[in-house]
Design a protein around this motif. Structure first.
Motif, PDB file in Angstrom:
ATOM      1  N   ASN A  92       8.792  18.992  69.789  1.00  0.00           N
ATOM      2  CA  ASN A  92       8.354  20.301  69.315  1.00  0.00           C
ATOM      3  C   ASN A  92       9.035  20.603  67.978  1.00  0.00           C
ATOM      4  N   ALA A  93       8.245  20.970  66.993  1.00  0.00           N
ATOM      5  CA  ALA A  93       8.769  21.191  65.640  1.00  0.00           C
ATOM      6  C   ALA A  93       9.815  22.304  65.594  1.00  0.00           C
ATOM      7  N   PHE A  94       9.801  23.184  66.610  1.00  0.00           N
ATOM      8  CA  PHE A  94      10.751  24.297  66.582  1.00  0.00           C
ATOM      9  C   PHE A  94      12.005  24.007  67.400  1.00  0.00           C
ATOM     10  N   ALA A 151       2.147   9.041  70.397  1.00  0.00           N
ATOM     11  CA  ALA A 151       1.303   7.982  69.827  1.00  0.00           C
ATOM     12  C   ALA A 151       1.049   8.232  68.334  1.00  0.00           C
ATOM     13  N   LEU A 152       0.727   9.487  67.974  1.00  0.00           N
ATOM     14  CA  LEU A 152       0.439   9.793  66.565  1.00  0.00           C
ATOM     15  C   LEU A 152       1.696   9.639  65.706  1.00  0.00           C
ATOM     16  N   VAL A 153       2.825  10.128  66.226  1.00  0.00           N
ATOM     17  CA  VAL A 153       4.075  10.020  65.477  1.00  0.00           C
ATOM     18  C   VAL A 153       4.477   8.550  65.303  1.00  0.00           C
ATOM     19  N   SER A 169       1.850  22.951  57.612  1.00  0.00           N
ATOM     20  CA  SER A 169       0.958  22.265  58.552  1.00  0.00           C
ATOM     21  C   SER A 169      -0.434  22.199  57.937  1.00  0.00           C
ATOM     22  N   THR A 170      -1.233  21.292  58.472  1.00  0.00           N
ATOM     23  CA  THR A 170      -2.652  21.229  58.092  1.00  0.00           C
ATOM     24  C   THR A 170      -3.481  21.063  59.360  1.00  0.00           C
ATOM     25  N   GLY A 171      -4.484  21.885  59.488  1.00  0.00           N
ATOM     26  CA  GLY A 171      -5.417  21.744  60.607  1.00  0.00           C
ATOM     27  C   GLY A 171      -4.807  22.012  61.969  1.00  0.00           C
ATOM     28  N   VAL A 172      -3.783  22.839  62.032  1.00  0.00           N
ATOM     29  CA  VAL A 172      -3.115  23.107  63.312  1.00  0.00           C
ATOM     30  C   VAL A 172      -3.418  24.525  63.827  1.00  0.00           C
ATOM     31  N   LEU A 173      -3.495  25.507  62.938  1.00  0.00           N
ATOM     32  CA  LEU A 173      -3.557  26.915  63.368  1.00  0.00           C
ATOM     33  C   LEU A 173      -4.722  27.224  64.306  1.00  0.00           C
ATOM     34  N   HIS A 174      -5.875  26.615  64.072  1.00  0.00           N
ATOM     35  CA  HIS A 174      -7.034  26.958  64.908  1.00  0.00           C
ATOM     36  C   HIS A 174      -6.883  26.480  66.350  1.00  0.00           C
ATOM     37  N   HIS A 175      -5.882  25.630  66.600  1.00  0.00           N
ATOM     38  CA  HIS A 175      -5.631  25.189  67.979  1.00  0.00           C
ATOM     39  C   HIS A 175      -4.960  26.284  68.810  1.00  0.00           C
ATOM     40  N   PHE A 176      -4.440  27.320  68.148  1.00  0.00           N
ATOM     41  CA  PHE A 176      -3.715  28.370  68.860  1.00  0.00           C
ATOM     42  C   PHE A 176      -4.610  29.566  69.157  1.00  0.00           C
ATOM     43  N   ASP A 185       6.702  19.214  58.589  1.00  0.00           N
ATOM     44  CA  ASP A 185       5.258  19.281  58.817  1.00  0.00           C
ATOM     45  C   ASP A 185       5.038  19.421  60.328  1.00  0.00           C
ATOM     46  N   VAL A 186       4.602  20.601  60.752  1.00  0.00           N
ATOM     47  CA  VAL A 186       4.408  20.894  62.186  1.00  0.00           C
ATOM     48  C   VAL A 186       3.074  20.294  62.634  1.00  0.00           C
ATOM     49  N   GLY A 187       3.110  19.429  63.643  1.00  0.00           N
ATOM     50  CA  GLY A 187       1.862  18.796  64.102  1.00  0.00           C
ATOM     51  C   GLY A 187       1.355  17.850  63.039  1.00  0.00           C
ATOM     52  N   CYS A 188       2.228  16.916  62.630  1.00  0.00           N
ATOM     53  CA  CYS A 188       1.940  16.065  61.451  1.00  0.00           C
ATOM     54  C   CYS A 188       0.849  15.035  61.720  1.00  0.00           C
ATOM     55  N   GLY A 189       0.508  14.789  63.012  1.00  0.00           N
ATOM     56  CA  GLY A 189      -0.500  13.767  63.295  1.00  0.00           C
ATOM     57  C   GLY A 189      -0.053  12.420  62.748  1.00  0.00           C
ATOM     58  N   LEU A 190      -0.899  11.775  61.968  1.00  0.00           N
ATOM     59  CA  LEU A 190      -0.561  10.465  61.392  1.00  0.00           C
ATOM     60  C   LEU A 190       0.289  10.583  60.130  1.00  0.00           C
ATOM     61  N   VAL A 221      -9.518   8.563  65.709  1.00  0.00           N
ATOM     62  CA  VAL A 221     -10.134   9.797  65.207  1.00  0.00           C
ATOM     63  C   VAL A 221      -9.275  10.402  64.078  1.00  0.00           C
ATOM     64  N   HIS A 222      -7.955  10.389  64.256  1.00  0.00           N
ATOM     65  CA  HIS A 222      -7.086  10.942  63.198  1.00  0.00           C
ATOM     66  C   HIS A 222      -7.111  10.075  61.938  1.00  0.00           C
ATOM     67  N   THR A 223      -7.328   8.784  62.119  1.00  0.00           N
ATOM     68  CA  THR A 223      -7.433   7.920  60.934  1.00  0.00           C
ATOM     69  C   THR A 223      -8.665   8.329  60.129  1.00  0.00           C
ATOM     70  N   GLU A 224      -9.750   8.597  60.841  1.00  0.00           N
ATOM     71  CA  GLU A 224     -10.963   9.065  60.138  1.00  0.00           C
ATOM     72  C   GLU A 224     -10.737  10.454  59.536  1.00  0.00           C
ATOM     73  N   LEU A 225      -9.955  11.268  60.257  1.00  0.00           N
ATOM     74  CA  LEU A 225      -9.697  12.643  59.805  1.00  0.00           C
ATOM     75  C   LEU A 225      -8.913  12.685  58.494  1.00  0.00           C
ATOM     76  N   GLN A 226      -8.158  11.613  58.225  1.00  0.00           N
ATOM     77  CA  GLN A 226      -7.400  11.563  56.965  1.00  0.00           C
ATOM     78  C   GLN A 226      -8.321  11.709  55.758  1.00  0.00           C
ATOM     79  N   GLY A 262       8.178  14.868  59.532  1.00  0.00           N
ATOM     80  CA  GLY A 262       6.956  15.194  60.275  1.00  0.00           C
ATOM     81  C   GLY A 262       7.272  15.234  61.764  1.00  0.00           C
ATOM     82  N   VAL A 263       6.718  16.227  62.475  1.00  0.00           N
ATOM     83  CA  VAL A 263       6.973  16.359  63.913  1.00  0.00           C
ATOM     84  C   VAL A 263       5.650  16.548  64.636  1.00  0.00           C
ATOM     85  N   ASP A 264       5.510  15.857  65.757  1.00  0.00           N
ATOM     86  CA  ASP A 264       4.287  16.058  66.547  1.00  0.00           C
ATOM     87  C   ASP A 264       4.606  15.873  68.029  1.00  0.00           C
TER      88      ASP A 264
HETATM   89  C1  LIG Z   1      -5.444  18.491  64.934  1.00  0.00           C
HETATM   90  S1  LIG Z   1      -3.869  17.816  64.955  1.00  0.00           S
HETATM   91  C2  LIG Z   1      -3.538  17.908  63.208  1.00  0.00           C
HETATM   92  C3  LIG Z   1      -2.866  16.670  62.732  1.00  0.00           C
HETATM   93  C4  LIG Z   1      -2.559  16.604  61.247  1.00  0.00           C
HETATM   94  N1  LIG Z   1      -1.829  17.735  60.772  1.00  0.00           N
HETATM   95  C5  LIG Z   1      -3.808  16.373  60.429  1.00  0.00           C
HETATM   96  O1  LIG Z   1      -4.125  17.205  59.568  1.00  0.00           O
HETATM   97  O2  LIG Z   1      -4.467  15.348  60.632  1.00  0.00           O
HETATM   98  C6  LIG Z   1      -2.796  19.074  65.618  1.00  0.00           C
HETATM   99  C7  LIG Z   1      -1.469  18.472  66.095  1.00  0.00           C
HETATM  100  O3  LIG Z   1      -0.505  19.527  66.243  1.00  0.00           O
HETATM  101  C8  LIG Z   1       0.439  19.104  67.210  1.00  0.00           C
HETATM  102  N2  LIG Z   1       1.278  20.274  67.529  1.00  0.00           N
HETATM  103  C9  LIG Z   1       0.876  21.525  67.859  1.00  0.00           C
HETATM  104  N3  LIG Z   1       1.951  22.340  68.023  1.00  0.00           N
HETATM  105  C10 LIG Z   1       3.060  21.603  67.757  1.00  0.00           C
HETATM  106  C11 LIG Z   1       4.464  21.869  67.748  1.00  0.00           C
HETATM  107  N4  LIG Z   1       4.961  23.070  68.049  1.00  0.00           N
HETATM  108  N5  LIG Z   1       5.313  20.872  67.422  1.00  0.00           N
HETATM  109  C12 LIG Z   1       4.833  19.649  67.120  1.00  0.00           C
HETATM  110  N6  LIG Z   1       3.511  19.327  67.114  1.00  0.00           N
HETATM  111  C13 LIG Z   1       2.640  20.287  67.429  1.00  0.00           C
HETATM  112  C14 LIG Z   1      -0.445  18.510  68.295  1.00  0.00           C
HETATM  113  O4  LIG Z   1       0.271  17.586  69.085  1.00  0.00           O
HETATM  114  C15 LIG Z   1      -1.558  17.815  67.465  1.00  0.00           C
HETATM  115  O5  LIG Z   1      -1.323  16.430  67.318  1.00  0.00           O
END
Ligand SMILES: C[S@@+](CC[C@H](N)C(=O)[O-])C[C@H]1O[C@@H](n2cnc3c(N)ncnc32)[C@H](O)[C@@H]1O
Length: 311
Positions: free
Chosen positions: A163-165, A141-143, A176-183, A109-114, A67-72, A135-137
């Motif tokens: 954890n990126a922090f 598997a994604l890392v 980051s990209t595409g991470v904020l809405h997860h919170f 890059d927080v939550g760098c995915g692929l 799914v993340h490969t497609e998301l690229q 990049g940190v995730d």
């Molecule tokens: C939807 S993915 C976005 C992936 C990538 N940035 C992209 O645009 O394809 C969100 C990722 O954020 C990671 N994540 C969320 N909070 C994090 C944190 N504090 N440190 C590292 N990874 C985090 C999750 O594990 C998840 O893989």
């Protein structure tokens, strides 16, 4: 309407270590049904489990990598790399000019995915040799896949699981990209507070703009460009979960940080605004950042200047 993303539910990790936890399929299906999302429940019901009903971690990882490969494609088509450099160029110019911190600088890059973003930055050398790319995730598997791709391409960037922090070395700038809405709102506030409390000089986080067109736009894009039902489902839910401009600026305006939104709603064409960044920087950097940014700086708006009401 349900606002649960399947990808958030089928993986669970300890937030500090990234250590994986077992996930029971029946519990995920129950949560999705409770939220009224029968379609998502059916997608999860097709995932393999062991004798105890725990989701097969290898199958889940394969699915998320797919799914993340497609998301690229989304990052490629929205030219997220170029848009980030448009902001980070002036930001690093301001940091270098301030001289408070000597290079090499570290971009995390927080939550760098692929790792698409960092691999793109490394391949184009867009930020210069004095910026280290990390990049940190929380997903191992994604890392792991990000690292494999970077090695295959011989790129100068690295990927860390966790954890990126909690990195041993501090970031100069978080992105980051595409991470904020997860919170949720409280988690978003903690996310920005953690960056303000760190030695970082700035942050720049891109996420979906919360416009009325975002859910239909996301539906069209994911229908056209993604094949897996999970990716299609989560793409639309992401748009529904996107934080408003007001919520982002409120959460990012913390002591020690000047928060600015680029292209807020109401100033930009809603047909073109798909993702937009929230930027935060140490207040003494604002003058030189705006100067380096030139005319585009007029599109940066702080909480005090935001006039548009919440959606
Ligand atoms: C939807 S993915 C976005 C992936 C990538 N940035 C992209 O645009 O394809 C969100 C990722 O954020 C990671 N994540 C969320 N909070 C994090 C944190 N504090 N440190 C590292 N990874 C985090 C999750 O594990 C998840 O893989």
């Amino acid at each position: 309407m349900s606002v649960l993303e399947i990808s958030d539910l089928i993986t669970a990790v300890e937030p500090d270590s990234g250590h994986r936890l077992p996930v029971r399929r029946a519990e995920v299906i129950g949560r999705l049904r409770e939220s009224g999302d029968e379609r998502a429940a059916r997608i999860v019901a097709r995932l393999p489990v062991d004798a105890d009903g725990v989701l097969d971690p290898c199958a889940v990882d394969r699915l998320l990598i797919g799914v993340h490969t497609e998301l690229q494609r989304l990052s490629e088509e929205l030219r997220v790399g170029e848009r980030l450099v448009h902001l980070l160029g002036p930001l690093f110019a301001a940091i270098r000019a301030a001289g408070a911190e000597r290079g090499p600088y570290r971009l995390v890059d927080v939550g760098c995915g692929l790792g698409y973003l960092l691999r793109w930055l490394a391949a184009t050398d867009a930020l210069g040799p004095d910026v280290e790319l990390v990049g940190v995730d929380l997903s191992a598997a994604l890392v792991g896949e990000a690292d494999r791709l970077a090695r295959a391409e011989g790129l100068n960037c690295r990927f860390v699981h966790g954890n990126a922090f909690d990195l041993p070395q501090a970031a100069t700038v978080y992105v980051s990209t595409g991470v904020l809405h997860h919170f949720s709102d409280p988690a978003l506030a903690e996310f920005f507070q953690a960056q303000a409390a760190s030695p970082a000089q700035a942050f720049c986080h891109f996420d979906i703009a919360a416009t009325p067109l975002a859910p239909i736009g996301a539906w069209m894009f994911h229908r056209a460009r993604m094949r897996h039902p999970l990716g299609r489902h989560d793409g639309v839910v992401s748009a529904l979960r996107a934080h408003s401009d007001e919520a982002l600026l409120r959460a990012a305006t913390v002591p020690g940080i000047r928060a600015l939104l680029y292209d807020p709603r109401g100033t930009a064409n809603p047909f073109c605004t798909t993702v937009r960044p929230i930027i935060g920087l140490r207040p003494p950097l604002e003058g030189s950042f705006r100067q380096a940014f030139g005319r585009s700086g007029r599109r940066l708006v702080g909480q005090d200047q935001l006039t548009e009401p919440a959606r």
